[in-house]
Scaffold this active site. Structure first.
Site, PDB file in Angstrom:
ATOM      1  CB  CYS A  51       3.073   7.754   2.784  1.00 34.93           C
ATOM      2  SG  CYS A  51       3.543   6.638   4.109  1.00 34.93           S
TER       3      CYS A  51
ATOM      4  CB  CYS B 191       0.353   7.101  11.260  1.00 33.30           C
ATOM      5  SG  CYS B 191       1.701   7.909  10.534  1.00 33.30           S
TER       6      CYS B 191
ATOM      7  CB  CYS C 290       7.071  -4.623   9.439  1.00 34.89           C
ATOM      8  SG  CYS C 290       8.370  -3.647  10.230  1.00 34.89           S
TER       9      CYS C 290
ATOM     10  CB  CYS D 143       5.725  -1.679  16.732  1.00 38.41           C
ATOM     11  SG  CYS D 143       7.440  -1.361  16.246  1.00 38.41           S
TER      12      CYS D 143
ATOM     13  CB  CYS E 290       2.455  -1.019  14.120  1.00 42.00           C
ATOM     14  SG  CYS E 290       2.700  -1.015  12.355  1.00 42.00           S
TER      15      CYS E 290
ATOM     16  CD  GLU F 246      -2.908  -1.086   2.351  1.00 39.51           C
ATOM     17  OE1 GLU F 246      -2.696  -0.315   3.305  1.00 39.51           O
ATOM     18  OE2 GLU F 246      -3.884  -1.850   2.298  1.00 39.51           O
TER      19      GLU F 246
END
Ligand code: SF4
Length: 371
Positions: free
Chosen positions: A115, A351, A122, A126, A129, A102
């Site tokens: 962005c 975010c 990932c 975290c 997230c 994305e």
């Protein structure tokens, strides 16, 4: 030519430098000036050889056949009430075939920020997230990273923003899916092309790389590509940061502090410390005190981010009023602090919300995320 025989070895047009493209054209017996013509189209977001109207037909055919001109395919675009657009792209290189990423375009009066994702999923984990919940599938190469910018430029050509807004991509942030500095090869390669006067020619002052704090990689970034740096800090106390940003166990705050103090900053530039405010987790008095002690007010500013919940998330965000109060308290201590307005929340483009779950809706399997 080996790349002509193997699909896997096709060069990707979005990631090619002028030197690489010129070398390829020379092998084909084409004049050097054709490289500039092709790059002029590419740098405007036009990647289909059929649209490169000043090229002879045989050269357009060669490009179609022997070059991977569009390493991404736009699967879906969603537009937020606030004008933010979220793009879901699928990858088709043999290495990444069928995976989704994305990217987000955020329009404002005087700028258009893109962005970018740097990984599928990932490597880090975290807990606040959404991307971090997906696991890690692979790193994007420089062509796949640049192709996100070009795909968005193409979309802006075809479907312009309202006339009162800026129409061209002006700013780039590496804050989409993935930990950018865990993919140095792809990110450094793409930075070189963004900065290259014969590439996208974007000023380093308009490019920001966000990281959770990989210290050796931050040092290499500063040495080779001194763009703007943002740190996903989220806590200024090791015990809490070990939980919220688990890479802190490897690179604790004292080491991060020393690294940030050494990061090269030009005139009037600063490091951004990103701090997502989680209700009763990192927004207490003791957290504010720890943050105030950590920040170097002359070199750093704090960006307070509203937590964007995602389905099943274990946290809730600090209410708006208390976010403003937190910011005011920092300001009263001489720290530059802003509350970041959340964009694209209604389309899960804000975010920490990115996750290529379109693939699940379409019956594929993916992993994927942001900083
Ligand atoms: S916040 Fe950034 S580093 Fe952490 S899991 Fe999400 S994408 Fe990865």
């Amino acid at each position: 030519m080996r790349f002509m025989r193997k699909q896997a070895c096709k060069p990707q047009l979005p990631g090619m430098t002028a030197t690489e493209l010129t070398a390829l054209l020379t092998q084909w017996g084409e004049p050097r000036f054709r490289a500039k013509q092709i790059l002029d189209w590419r740098n405007k977001g036009i990647l289909k050889p059929g649209l490169m109207s000043n090229l002879p037909i045989h050269l357009r055919n060669y490009l179609e056949k022997f070059v991977d001109c569009c390493p991404l395919r736009l699967v879906r675009r969603e537009t937020s009430r606030d004008g933010t657009r979220k793009y879901v792209f699928s990858l088709h290189s043999p290495r990444m075939s069928g995976k989704m990423i994305e990217s987000v375009m955020i329009p404002e009066n005087n700028r258009v920020t893109v962005c970018l994702s740097s990984q599928v999923g990932c490597v880090l984990d975290c807990p606040f997230c959404h991307t971090g919940t997906q696991g890690f599938t692979g790193n994007l190469n420089k062509g796949e990273i640049i192709a996100q910018v070009l795909g968005i430029m193409q979309d802006l050509n075809e479907d312009p923003l309202p006339p009162d807004l800026h129409q061209n991509v002006t700013h780039i942030v590496y804050m989409g899916m993935g930990e950018p500095l865990a993919n140095e090869s792809g990110v450094h390669g793409s930075l070189a092309l963004l900065l290259d006067p014969e590439g996208l020619n974007i000023s380093r002052r308009r490019i920001t790389v966000s990281t959770s704090g990989l210290i050796p990689q931050i040092e290499r970034l500063g040495a080779h590509y001194p763009v703007n740096l943002a740190i996903s800090l989220h806590a200024a106390d090791d015990k809490l940061r070990d939980v919220l940003v688990p890479i802190n166990r490897k690179y604790p705050l004292a080491d991060l502090r020393r690294c940030l103090d050494r990061f090269p900053l030009g005139h009037q530039r600063h490091i951004t410390l990103e701090y997502v405010l989680l209700d009763q987790v990192n927004d207490r008095e003791c957290d504010l005190e720890a943050l105030s002690r950590f920040v170097r007010p002359h070199r750093e500013r704090v960006n307070l981010i509203q937590f964007n919940p995602y389905p099943g998330s274990p946290y809730s965000g600090t209410p708006k009023e208390r976010m403003n109060e937190f910011a005011q308290r920092l300001i009263s201590k001489g720290i530059r602090a802003t509350v970041r307005r959340s964009r694209g929340q209604d389309i899960m483009a804000a975010c920490g919300q990115l996750k290529a779950d379109v693939a699940n809706k379409m019956g594929h399997r993916v992993s994927g995320e942001e900083n």
